[in-house]
Design a protein around this motif. Structure first.
Motif, PDB file in Angstrom:
ATOM      1  N   LEU A   1       0.836  -1.209   0.000  1.00  0.00           N
ATOM      2  CA  LEU A   1       0.000   0.000   0.000  1.00  0.00           C
ATOM      3  C   LEU A   1       0.867   1.254   0.000  1.00  0.00           C
ATOM      4  O   LEU A   1       0.552   2.246  -0.662  1.00  0.00           O
ATOM      5  N   ALA A   2       1.973   1.200   0.736  1.00  0.00           N
ATOM      6  CA  ALA A   2       2.869   2.357   0.803  1.00  0.00           C
ATOM      7  C   ALA A   2       3.494   2.615  -0.572  1.00  0.00           C
ATOM      8  O   ALA A   2       3.620   3.761  -1.010  1.00  0.00           O
ATOM      9  N   ARG A   3       3.856   1.528  -1.258  1.00  0.00           N
ATOM     10  CA  ARG A   3       4.430   1.699  -2.602  1.00  0.00           C
ATOM     11  C   ARG A   3       3.399   2.311  -3.553  1.00  0.00           C
ATOM     12  O   ARG A   3       3.722   3.161  -4.377  1.00  0.00           O
ATOM     13  N   ARG A   4       2.154   1.870  -3.413  1.00  0.00           N
ATOM     14  CA  ARG A   4       1.129   2.306  -4.368  1.00  0.00           C
ATOM     15  C   ARG A   4       0.552   3.685  -4.057  1.00  0.00           C
ATOM     16  O   ARG A   4      -0.108   4.285  -4.905  1.00  0.00           O
ATOM     17  N   ASN A   5       0.722   4.127  -2.815  1.00  0.00           N
ATOM     18  CA  ASN A   5       0.112   5.401  -2.408  1.00  0.00           C
ATOM     19  C   ASN A   5       1.164   6.339  -1.820  1.00  0.00           C
ATOM     20  O   ASN A   5       1.133   6.639  -0.616  1.00  0.00           O
ATOM     21  N   PRO A   6       2.079   6.838  -2.657  1.00  0.00           N
ATOM     22  CA  PRO A   6       3.186   7.653  -2.133  1.00  0.00           C
ATOM     23  C   PRO A   6       2.730   8.952  -1.468  1.00  0.00           C
ATOM     24  O   PRO A   6       3.467   9.507  -0.653  1.00  0.00           O
ATOM     25  N   ASP A   7       1.514   9.382  -1.766  1.00  0.00           N
ATOM     26  CA  ASP A   7       1.037  10.638  -1.172  1.00  0.00           C
ATOM     27  C   ASP A   7       0.296  10.414   0.137  1.00  0.00           C
ATOM     28  O   ASP A   7      -0.179  11.361   0.752  1.00  0.00           O
ATOM     29  N   ARG A   8       0.185   9.160   0.585  1.00  0.00           N
ATOM     30  CA  ARG A   8      -0.490   8.889   1.855  1.00  0.00           C
ATOM     31  C   ARG A   8       0.510   8.306   2.851  1.00  0.00           C
ATOM     32  O   ARG A   8       1.543   7.782   2.472  1.00  0.00           O
TER      33      ARG A   8
ATOM     34  N   ILE B   1       1.124   5.397   5.389  1.00  0.00           N
ATOM     35  CA  ILE B   1       0.602   4.069   5.708  1.00  0.00           C
ATOM     36  C   ILE B   1       1.140   3.676   7.088  1.00  0.00           C
ATOM     37  O   ILE B   1       2.346   3.553   7.297  1.00  0.00           O
ATOM     38  N   VAL B   2       0.219   3.491   8.021  1.00  0.00           N
ATOM     39  CA  VAL B   2       0.618   3.057   9.364  1.00  0.00           C
ATOM     40  C   VAL B   2       0.156   1.612   9.552  1.00  0.00           C
ATOM     41  O   VAL B   2      -1.015   1.301   9.317  1.00  0.00           O
ATOM     42  N   PHE B   3       1.078   0.741   9.939  1.00  0.00           N
ATOM     43  CA  PHE B   3       0.710  -0.642  10.233  1.00  0.00           C
ATOM     44  C   PHE B   3       0.659  -0.829  11.751  1.00  0.00           C
ATOM     45  O   PHE B   3       1.562  -0.413  12.470  1.00  0.00           O
ATOM     46  N   PHE B   4      -0.429  -1.437  12.204  1.00  0.00           N
ATOM     47  CA  PHE B   4      -0.617  -1.684  13.628  1.00  0.00           C
ATOM     48  C   PHE B   4       0.115  -2.986  13.986  1.00  0.00           C
ATOM     49  O   PHE B   4      -0.407  -4.072  13.749  1.00  0.00           O
ATOM     50  N   GLY B   5       1.327  -2.859  14.513  1.00  0.00           N
ATOM     51  CA  GLY B   5       2.120  -4.032  14.872  1.00  0.00           C
ATOM     52  C   GLY B   5       1.620  -4.616  16.183  1.00  0.00           C
ATOM     53  O   GLY B   5       1.709  -3.998  17.238  1.00  0.00           O
ATOM     54  N   LEU B   6       1.050  -5.811  16.093  1.00  0.00           N
ATOM     55  CA  LEU B   6       0.355  -6.387  17.236  1.00  0.00           C
ATOM     56  C   LEU B   6       0.706  -7.862  17.315  1.00  0.00           C
ATOM     57  O   LEU B   6       0.787  -8.531  16.292  1.00  0.00           O
ATOM     58  N   GLY B   7       0.892  -8.367  18.503  1.00  0.00           N
ATOM     59  CA  GLY B   7       1.081  -9.802  18.638  1.00  0.00           C
ATOM     60  C   GLY B   7       2.357 -10.172  19.385  1.00  0.00           C
ATOM     61  O   GLY B   7       3.187  -9.323  19.703  1.00  0.00           O
ATOM     62  N   PHE B   8       2.443 -11.488  19.633  1.00  0.00           N
ATOM     63  CA  PHE B   8       3.608 -12.047  20.329  1.00  0.00           C
ATOM     64  C   PHE B   8       4.715 -12.365  19.332  1.00  0.00           C
ATOM     65  O   PHE B   8       4.674 -11.921  18.181  1.00  0.00           O
ATOM     66  N   GLU B   9       5.631 -13.201  19.752  1.00  0.00           N
ATOM     67  CA  GLU B   9       6.814 -13.510  18.938  1.00  0.00           C
ATOM     68  C   GLU B   9       6.475 -14.191  17.610  1.00  0.00           C
ATOM     69  O   GLU B   9       7.352 -14.323  16.767  1.00  0.00           O
ATOM     70  N   THR B  10       5.240 -14.616  17.412  1.00  0.00           N
ATOM     71  CA  THR B  10       4.878 -15.196  16.110  1.00  0.00           C
ATOM     72  C   THR B  10       4.790 -14.122  15.037  1.00  0.00           C
ATOM     73  O   THR B  10       5.108 -14.362  13.889  1.00  0.00           O
ATOM     74  N   THR B  11       4.302 -12.931  15.404  1.00  0.00           N
ATOM     75  CA  THR B  11       4.138 -11.866  14.407  1.00  0.00           C
ATOM     76  C   THR B  11       5.262 -10.828  14.498  1.00  0.00           C
ATOM     77  O   THR B  11       5.454 -10.073  13.555  1.00  0.00           O
ATOM     78  N   THR B  12       5.992 -10.796  15.602  1.00  0.00           N
ATOM     79  CA  THR B  12       7.063  -9.810  15.768  1.00  0.00           C
ATOM     80  C   THR B  12       8.114  -9.861  14.647  1.00  0.00           C
ATOM     81  O   THR B  12       8.497  -8.824  14.120  1.00  0.00           O
ATOM     82  N   PRO B  13       8.575 -11.075  14.249  1.00  0.00           N
ATOM     83  CA  PRO B  13       9.584 -11.098  13.190  1.00  0.00           C
ATOM     84  C   PRO B  13       9.057 -10.534  11.874  1.00  0.00           C
ATOM     85  O   PRO B  13       9.796  -9.871  11.146  1.00  0.00           O
ATOM     86  N   SER B  14       7.773 -10.772  11.578  1.00  0.00           N
ATOM     87  CA  SER B  14       7.243 -10.311  10.298  1.00  0.00           C
ATOM     88  C   SER B  14       7.249  -8.785  10.235  1.00  0.00           C
ATOM     89  O   SER B  14       7.567  -8.202   9.194  1.00  0.00           O
ATOM     90  N   THR B  15       6.925  -8.120  11.339  1.00  0.00           N
ATOM     91  CA  THR B  15       6.966  -6.655  11.342  1.00  0.00           C
ATOM     92  C   THR B  15       8.410  -6.168  11.254  1.00  0.00           C
ATOM     93  O   THR B  15       8.701  -5.207  10.556  1.00  0.00           O
ATOM     94  N   ALA B  16       9.314  -6.854  11.953  1.00  0.00           N
ATOM     95  CA  ALA B  16      10.721  -6.460  11.916  1.00  0.00           C
ATOM     96  C   ALA B  16      11.271  -6.580  10.493  1.00  0.00           C
ATOM     97  O   ALA B  16      11.915  -5.663   9.974  1.00  0.00           O
ATOM     98  N   LEU B  17      10.984  -7.711   9.850  1.00  0.00           N
ATOM     99  CA  LEU B  17      11.471  -7.918   8.478  1.00  0.00           C
ATOM    100  C   LEU B  17      10.849  -6.897   7.524  1.00  0.00           C
ATOM    101  O   LEU B  17      11.495  -6.451   6.575  1.00  0.00           O
TER     102      LEU B  17
END
Ligand code: SF4
Lengths: 96, 387
Positions: free
Chosen positions: B131-138, B140-156
């Motif tokens: 979404l950030a790539r497609r909407n350079p004028d907006r 994009i905030v991602f709500f990083g939520l979760g335990f160690e299962t989702t933490t790496p995905s946000t970090a990457l």
């Protein structure tokens, strides 16, 4: 969101970004494979992995993939994940 | 034995249940003097109710439902901050769908969306990057939520955004970690816990060594478990055998997926992108030391807290919970969901008052889904200390 879903890697789509196409319960979705990319990327094609929010997190064998998918279906989590993937596709089009 | 035929292998399930019954007998645990086993992961809570494991196992076992549902422990003040971010005109706020109905003090994200905020449910932080790539004028905030299962995905994803120089992408980081709340519960003199069933997919990332303190410092057994009902029964049996033998070890029932040392790539990404916050608030549990993660200064361009001046602790943190809601007591296993005066009255999955009713991994929603309005038999019995 907390439980991963098994998927089969069917094709490497972008080697630089470590992206691959996965078949997740019959639905195709691009996933990141950096956490399971040890040897040559091409070796991943055909293998199974547990996929968490678009990231392949652990390689599993086919039998484990089938058992996990069955357990997730029993919990209704497989359907929820597939719906979330649809939501994601809609979000990109700006219609969700 | 209502559900046993639904098991993948009913014969194996029966054998495990018989073994559990024997060991419970050897321990001498009874309904009046049960062993208390906490399943930490919300996915396990869901599976226990779905397969009726709490009723198939002998009354000498009391399951305590742990704080392992990230949606359920999300503090109200953070939901309020999400809503504020989402209501900014330049922002497209992206979130996992699970978080949409968590009540804030003014409104949930669902209500904010209905009122016109641009909130989009995504499956992955990768969708937010796109979404950030497609909407350079907006923004994009991602709500990083979760335990160690989702933490790496946000970090990457943050690392990827940095490589691409995606200046309009940021993460509102609310990632939390599993071990600190376990320690907090073990330190709580009101809690009676005899052993733990450890989370499977979290452990796939962090391995099993982060649980060593449970056995070493607190003398309690733990078995990391998979999600199949048979996995759960097997790990409960492992915990019971440890209790019977007076052992306290970290056992790994799910070794076919969980390596002892975890996943190296994930752990490196987490270490690179995040640092521990001094403390973080958990709904129902209060502030817990070093239980939350924030984005390191070197990635501050991708930190929504920095970008939008939110921070943590800038506002009064603890927003009062709704009158008569007993989420905190349910979360710490002091009462069962049916003991909450709001259960099934002011609070249902359609109209949740408390966060435990929002996700199928929350104890109240799991009770409701499989027990309905009346809840379960024996379920009003409080789980206060036997000794
Ligand atoms: S029934 Fe609702 S208000 Fe009561 S403890 Fe559960 S989630 Fe909280």
């Amino acid at each position: 969101m907390c439980l991963g879903i098994p998927g089969q890697i069917v094709e490497i789509t972008d080697a630089d970004r470590l992206m691959a196409m996965a078949d997740i319960s019959g639905v195709r979705r691009e996933v990141n494979v950096s956490c399971i990319a040890e040897g040559p990327l091409q070796d991943l094609v055909g293998s199974y992995a547990l996929i968490h929010v678009g990231f392949a997190m652990a390689r599993i064998d086919e039998d484990e993939a089938a058992k996990t998918l069955e357990a997730l279906r029993g919990l209704g989590e497989a359907q929820e994940t597939l719906e979330a993937m649809e939501d994601g596709a809609r979000a990109l089009e700006g219609t969700s | 034995m209502r559900y046993i035929e639904e098991f993948r292998d009913p014969k194996a399930a029966k054998a495990l249940l018989a073994a559990i019954e024997t060991v419970v007998g050897e321990i001498g645990a009874t309904a009046d003097k049960p062993v208390h086993i906490m399943e930490i992961c919300g996915g396990h809570t869901h599976a226990i109710f779905r397969y009726g494991l709490d009723r198939l196992t002998p009354p000498g076992i009391e399951f305590i439902h742990g704080p392992g549902c990230p949606v359920c422990v999300l503090p109200m003040s953070r939901v309020d901050e999400c809503v504020k971010l989402a209501e900014r005109p330049e922002v497209i706020f992206t979130t996992f769908g699970d978080a949409m109905r968590v009540p804030g003090s003014r409104k949930s994200l669902m209500q904010a969306k209905a009122e016109g905020a641009d909130i989009r449910m995504v499956y992955s932080p990768l969708d937010a990057l796109e979404l950030a790539r497609r909407n350079p004028d907006r923004e994009i905030v991602f709500f990083g939520l979760g335990f160690e299962t989702t933490t790496p995905s946000t970090a990457l994803s943050i690392q990827q955004a940095a490589r691409e120089g995606l200046a309009n992408f940021s993460v509102f980081c609310n990632h939390i970690t599993v071990p600190p709340p376990i320690k907090a519960l073990l330190d709580d003199p009101h809690m009676v816990l005899d052993g733990f069933v450890g989370p499977g997919h979290v452990s796939m990332v962090i391995g099993t060594t982060p649980y060593d303190f449970i056995a070493r410092d607190y003398g309690k057994p733990i078995a990391v478990a998979g999600f199949e009902p048979l996995d759960l029964l097997q790990s409960v049996l492992m915990v019971l055998e440890q209790i019977r033998d007076g052992r306290a070890e970290v056992e790994n029932q799910y070794s076919r997926v969980v390596p002892r040392e975890g996943n190296a790539v994930s752990l490196a990404a987490i270490e690179d992108v995040y640092e521990k916050r001094p403390s973080f608030e958990w709904r129902g549990l209060g502030e817990i030391d070093e239980s939350g993660l924030r984005i390191r200064a070197k990635y501050k361009a991708f930190d929504a807290e920095e970008k939008f001046g939110i921070g943590y602790g800038a506002e009064k943190r603890v927003v009062e919970e709704v009158e008569g809601c007993a989420c905190g007591e349910v979360m710490t296993g002091r009462i069962k969901p049916t003991g909450c005066p709001q259960y099934g009255k002011g609070c249902t999955p359609e109209m949740p008052l408390g966060a435990l009713m929002v996700s199928s991994e929350g104890a109240c929603a799991a009770y409701w889904q499989y027990g309905g309005l009346r809840g379960f038999d024996q379920s009003d019995v409080p789980v206060e200390a036997a000794e």
